[in-house]
Design a protein around this motif. Structure first.
Motif, PDB file in Angstrom:
ATOM      1  N   LEU A  59      -3.566   6.295  22.483  1.00  0.00           N
ATOM      2  CA  LEU A  59      -3.365   5.626  21.192  1.00  0.00           C
ATOM      3  C   LEU A  59      -4.673   5.077  20.636  1.00  0.00           C
ATOM      4  N   SER A  60      -5.535   4.581  21.505  1.00  0.00           N
ATOM      5  CA  SER A  60      -6.815   4.039  21.028  1.00  0.00           C
ATOM      6  C   SER A  60      -7.663   5.128  20.390  1.00  0.00           C
ATOM      7  N   HIS A  61      -7.678   6.315  20.988  1.00  0.00           N
ATOM      8  CA  HIS A  61      -8.436   7.422  20.393  1.00  0.00           C
ATOM      9  C   HIS A  61      -7.799   7.867  19.073  1.00  0.00           C
ATOM     10  N   CYS A  62      -6.478   7.845  19.025  1.00  0.00           N
ATOM     11  CA  CYS A  62      -5.794   8.200  17.766  1.00  0.00           C
ATOM     12  C   CYS A  62      -6.189   7.224  16.654  1.00  0.00           C
ATOM     13  N   PHE A  63      -6.196   5.944  16.959  1.00  0.00           N
ATOM     14  CA  PHE A  63      -6.535   4.936  15.950  1.00  0.00           C
ATOM     15  C   PHE A  63      -8.006   5.036  15.525  1.00  0.00           C
ATOM     16  N   VAL A  64      -8.884   5.319  16.476  1.00  0.00           N
ATOM     17  CA  VAL A  64     -10.306   5.471  16.137  1.00  0.00           C
ATOM     18  C   VAL A  64     -10.506   6.636  15.170  1.00  0.00           C
ATOM     19  N   LEU A  65      -9.918   7.778  15.482  1.00  0.00           N
ATOM     20  CA  LEU A  65     -10.112   8.946  14.623  1.00  0.00           C
ATOM     21  C   LEU A  65      -9.350   8.821  13.309  1.00  0.00           C
ATOM     22  N   TYR A  66      -8.251   8.076  13.305  1.00  0.00           N
ATOM     23  CA  TYR A  66      -7.575   7.815  12.033  1.00  0.00           C
ATOM     24  C   TYR A  66      -8.456   6.939  11.143  1.00  0.00           C
ATOM     25  N   SER A  67      -9.115   5.949  11.742  1.00  0.00           N
ATOM     26  CA  SER A  67     -10.014   5.089  10.969  1.00  0.00           C
ATOM     27  C   SER A  67     -11.165   5.889  10.381  1.00  0.00           C
ATOM     28  N   VAL A  68     -11.671   6.842  11.147  1.00  0.00           N
ATOM     29  CA  VAL A  68     -12.747   7.709  10.650  1.00  0.00           C
ATOM     30  C   VAL A  68     -12.246   8.578   9.505  1.00  0.00           C
ATOM     31  N   ALA A  69     -10.992   9.041   9.610  1.00  0.00           N
ATOM     32  CA  ALA A  69     -10.434   9.907   8.574  1.00  0.00           C
ATOM     33  C   ALA A  69     -10.330   9.186   7.229  1.00  0.00           C
ATOM     34  N   LEU A  70     -10.230   7.874   7.264  1.00  0.00           N
ATOM     35  CA  LEU A  70     -10.119   7.118   6.011  1.00  0.00           C
ATOM     36  C   LEU A  70     -11.360   7.267   5.137  1.00  0.00           C
ATOM     37  N   ALA A  71     -12.507   7.545   5.749  1.00  0.00           N
ATOM     38  CA  ALA A  71     -13.753   7.716   4.992  1.00  0.00           C
ATOM     39  C   ALA A  71     -13.780   9.038   4.232  1.00  0.00           C
ATOM     40  N   LYS A  72     -12.926  10.001   4.658  1.00  0.00           N
ATOM     41  CA  LYS A  72     -12.838  11.321   3.997  1.00  0.00           C
ATOM     42  C   LYS A  72     -14.202  12.020   3.953  1.00  0.00           C
ATOM     43  N   GLN A  73     -14.951  11.911   5.056  1.00  0.00           N
ATOM     44  CA  GLN A  73     -16.241  12.587   5.204  1.00  0.00           C
ATOM     45  C   GLN A  73     -16.138  13.563   6.381  1.00  0.00           C
ATOM     46  N   LYS A  74     -16.259  14.860   6.098  1.00  0.00           N
ATOM     47  CA  LYS A  74     -16.079  15.857   7.149  1.00  0.00           C
ATOM     48  C   LYS A  74     -17.076  15.694   8.286  1.00  0.00           C
ATOM     49  N   TRP A  75     -18.345  15.477   7.952  1.00  0.00           N
ATOM     50  CA  TRP A  75     -19.359  15.381   8.994  1.00  0.00           C
ATOM     51  C   TRP A  75     -19.067  14.226   9.935  1.00  0.00           C
ATOM     52  N   LEU A  76     -18.534  13.138   9.387  1.00  0.00           N
ATOM     53  CA  LEU A  76     -18.197  11.987  10.206  1.00  0.00           C
ATOM     54  C   LEU A  76     -17.009  12.299  11.115  1.00  0.00           C
ATOM     55  N   CYS A  77     -16.068  13.081  10.608  1.00  0.00           N
ATOM     56  CA  CYS A  77     -14.909  13.497  11.417  1.00  0.00           C
ATOM     57  C   CYS A  77     -15.362  14.350  12.600  1.00  0.00           C
TER      58      CYS A  77
ATOM     59  N   SER B 201      -9.442  14.730   5.064  1.00  0.00           N
ATOM     60  CA  SER B 201     -10.643  14.683   4.230  1.00  0.00           C
ATOM     61  C   SER B 201     -10.597  15.697   3.098  1.00  0.00           C
ATOM     62  N   GLU B 202      -9.812  16.756   3.259  1.00  0.00           N
ATOM     63  CA  GLU B 202      -9.685  17.768   2.205  1.00  0.00           C
ATOM     64  C   GLU B 202      -8.574  17.445   1.211  1.00  0.00           C
ATOM     65  N   ARG B 203      -7.730  16.484   1.544  1.00  0.00           N
ATOM     66  CA  ARG B 203      -6.632  16.117   0.649  1.00  0.00           C
ATOM     67  C   ARG B 203      -7.203  15.398  -0.579  1.00  0.00           C
ATOM     68  N   LYS B 204      -6.849  15.855  -1.753  1.00  0.00           N
ATOM     69  CA  LYS B 204      -7.438  15.326  -2.990  1.00  0.00           C
ATOM     70  C   LYS B 204      -6.959  13.916  -3.308  1.00  0.00           C
ATOM     71  N   GLU B 205      -5.689  13.660  -3.105  1.00  0.00           N
ATOM     72  CA  GLU B 205      -5.140  12.343  -3.429  1.00  0.00           C
ATOM     73  C   GLU B 205      -4.623  11.648  -2.177  1.00  0.00           C
ATOM     74  N   GLY B 206      -5.174  10.479  -1.896  1.00  0.00           N
ATOM     75  CA  GLY B 206      -4.687   9.676  -0.782  1.00  0.00           C
ATOM     76  C   GLY B 206      -5.022  10.265   0.571  1.00  0.00           C
ATOM     77  N   ILE B 207      -4.339   9.759   1.584  1.00  0.00           N
ATOM     78  CA  ILE B 207      -4.544  10.198   2.959  1.00  0.00           C
ATOM     79  C   ILE B 207      -3.210  10.150   3.682  1.00  0.00           C
ATOM     80  N   TYR B 208      -3.087  10.986   4.695  1.00  0.00           N
ATOM     81  CA  TYR B 208      -1.871  10.962   5.489  1.00  0.00           C
ATOM     82  C   TYR B 208      -1.806   9.649   6.269  1.00  0.00           C
TER      83      TYR B 208
END
Length: 503
Positions: A123-141, A195-202
């Motif tokens: 769960l901790s890894h899931c939350f870390v990568l979800y937090s990264v996904a919020l930036a919507k930057q592919k290189w960061l992902c 990061s590819e989703r145009k509106e919002g985030i999952y």
């Protein structure tokens, strides 16, 4: 030349006869070697008493196969049966919430099998990568995902995390690293799709539903997030004609394959024999080549059975999962070589095709393959044998393109244009036979050992030259022609289906 090029039926019949005789001859040598080595002291750990019906010992060198289908068979059946039962009840009553039920059952199964500490790590890894996904930057992902993957694959971080999980059952390490590795790949897919989703985030809830689908959790295959989310969100659950019949047939085939492999291991010790190189030196070149080839075929069968069982359950849940890997017997090009179609699809979508684009430019292809095998090396766990495997397969994939580009130049292009289509197919099959053995030798070093791969290479190319080398090359050529004939028939059938759909 086109894939639909046809050869005379008598020629194909001759090829089939040659391949059949070669397989029988090589198999007889392996059978005799297995019979003679049954009581060797060097093989005591790999050969144990088998079914009393046969009165023979059995090859039990593959730890994973023994664990899945003997020691932990009942536990696995119980866990997956519960998933199917609760999933079916939910699909019939509240299909719009079935993904939630799958997630809850998966979380409870992981908690019950591995404990709450392991669940917290995941769960901790899931939350870390979800937090990264919020930036919507592919290189960061990519950076965050690969760092998380490295934390499970590179020392001392992997030992540090596994040290938190208490317990001592035989399958614990397999479940720990399997579940954590696949979790990171799924989280990376989620982050990249977000990061590819145009509106919002999952939502984080979407990620947890995706990650804790039990059939895929520990052993895969990886299904990219966009495919899983679209399929599991469907509310109208309808089956195609004869779909249930096909599911039952595939389930019976997998059970039959498990029984057939167990019977096979009573007569052919293909996994234990390569562990004693002194004994291997006594075998003929033909038996040694057959042993190397059969090791790859077995690994494909194991992957096909494991993924096939999981896929059967996924299809019961109205999903369309990645198919089992393509049979190694049908492979003579590096571009189609893989043992896990889910990981292969993931790498192709997010790395290989993303960098290589149409795979026509030599430099882009080189960069794409290097990046792909770098991530694959990290996924498998960095070590000397994996480095060697990655370098050889990366070279093979690029060398194919180099040879293709070379023979597209003058005067080779004109020479091929003047040839008949049948002669062009024969020449291409001769090159394909060389490629086939390159695939076998490059992969046997990872599946078995570097020493065994070197022994087979030396016997086939040096000490066996020219008789063994050329004869095995010709037999492989015959096999490649049979593969090409199957591809021709499938292409014609596919064309007929496409025409029927248009009409």
């Amino acid at each position: 030349m086109g894939v639909k090029t046809m050869l005379p039926s008598y020629e194909l019949g001759f090829y089939a006869l040659v391949v059949t005789c070669a397989v029988v001859y090589s198999g007889s040598g392996i059978f005799e070697a297995s019979r003679d080595s049954m009581n060797r002291k060097a093989f005591r750990d790999g050969i144990k008493p088998g079914w009393h019906y046969f009165g023979r010992k059995m090859d039990v060198a593959d730890f994973e196969w023994v664990m899945w289908f003997t020691s932990f068979r009942n536990v696995i059946i119980f866990a997956l049966s519960g998933h199917v039962l609760f999933g079916k009840i939910c699909s019939m009553t509240v299909p719009q919430h079935r993904a939630v039920v799958y997630m809850l059952y998966g979380v409870l199964a992981v908690l019950g099998s591995m404990g709450h500490v392991y669940l917290m790590i995941i769960l901790s890894h899931c939350f870390v990568l979800y937090s990264v996904a919020l930036a919507k930057q592919k290189w960061l992902c990519y950076v965050a995902g690969l760092c998380c993957l490295a934390s499970f694959k590179v020392e001392p971080f992997s030992s540090w995390q596994s040290g938190f999980v208490t317990g001592a059952f035989d399958l614990q390490d397999v479940l720990f690293y399997g579940g954590s590795g696949f979790t990171i790949m799924r989280c990376m897919s989620f982050a990249l799709e977000s990061s590819e989703r145009k509106e919002g985030i999952y939502s984080i809830f979407d990620l947890l539903k995706y990650n804790f689908y039990l059939p895929f959790f520990f052993f895969g295959p990886v299904m990219t997030f966009d495919q899983f989310h679209a399929q599991v969100s469907t509310r109208e659950l309808r089956r195609k004609d004869d779909e249930m019949r096909n599911i039952r047939v595939h389930a019976l085939l997998h059970v039959g394959a498990i029984i057939a492999v167990d019977i096979f291991f009573h007569f052919f010790y293909i996994l234990t024999l390569p562990s004693d190189l002194k004994f291997m030196n006594r075998l003929s070149d033909w038996s040694l080549a057959g042993l190397a080839y059969s090791n790859l075929v077995y690994d494909w069968v194991k992957a096909a059975v494991m993924f096939g069982i999981i896929n059967t359950i996924a299809r019961l849940d109205h999903l369309d999962p990645p198919q089992p890997p393509k049979c190694i017997t049908m492979l003579y090009v590096f571009a189609e070589t893989h043992f896990d179609r889910g990981i292969n699809d993931w790498l192709c979508k997010y790395v290989y095709d993303h960098i290589g684009e149409n795979h026509d430019n030599i430099m882009k292809e080189l960069m794409a393959t290097i990046a792909t095998f770098a991530i694959t090396t990290l996924w498998l766990g960095p070590c000397e044998i994996v480095y060697i495997w990655s370098v050889f397969n990366c070279f093979g994939l690029n060398f194919e393109l180099w040879v293709q580009k070379f023979f597209q130049q003058e005067p080779f292009a004109k020479l091929e244009a003047k040839m008949s289509a049948a002669m062009s197919r024969r020449i291409r099959a001769a090159f394909g036979a060389v490629n086939f053995w390159a695939i076998v030798l490059y992969n046997i070093l990872a599946l078995n050992s570097l020493e065994f791969a070197l022994l087979v290479t030396r016997r086939l190319l040096l000490t066996g030259f020219p008789v063994s080398t050329l004869s095995i090359w010709f037999i492989t050529y015959c096999g490649v022609q049979l593969i090409k004939e199957r591809e021709r028939i499938l292409a014609i059938e596919e064309e007929k289906c496409d025409k029927a759909k248009v009409e």
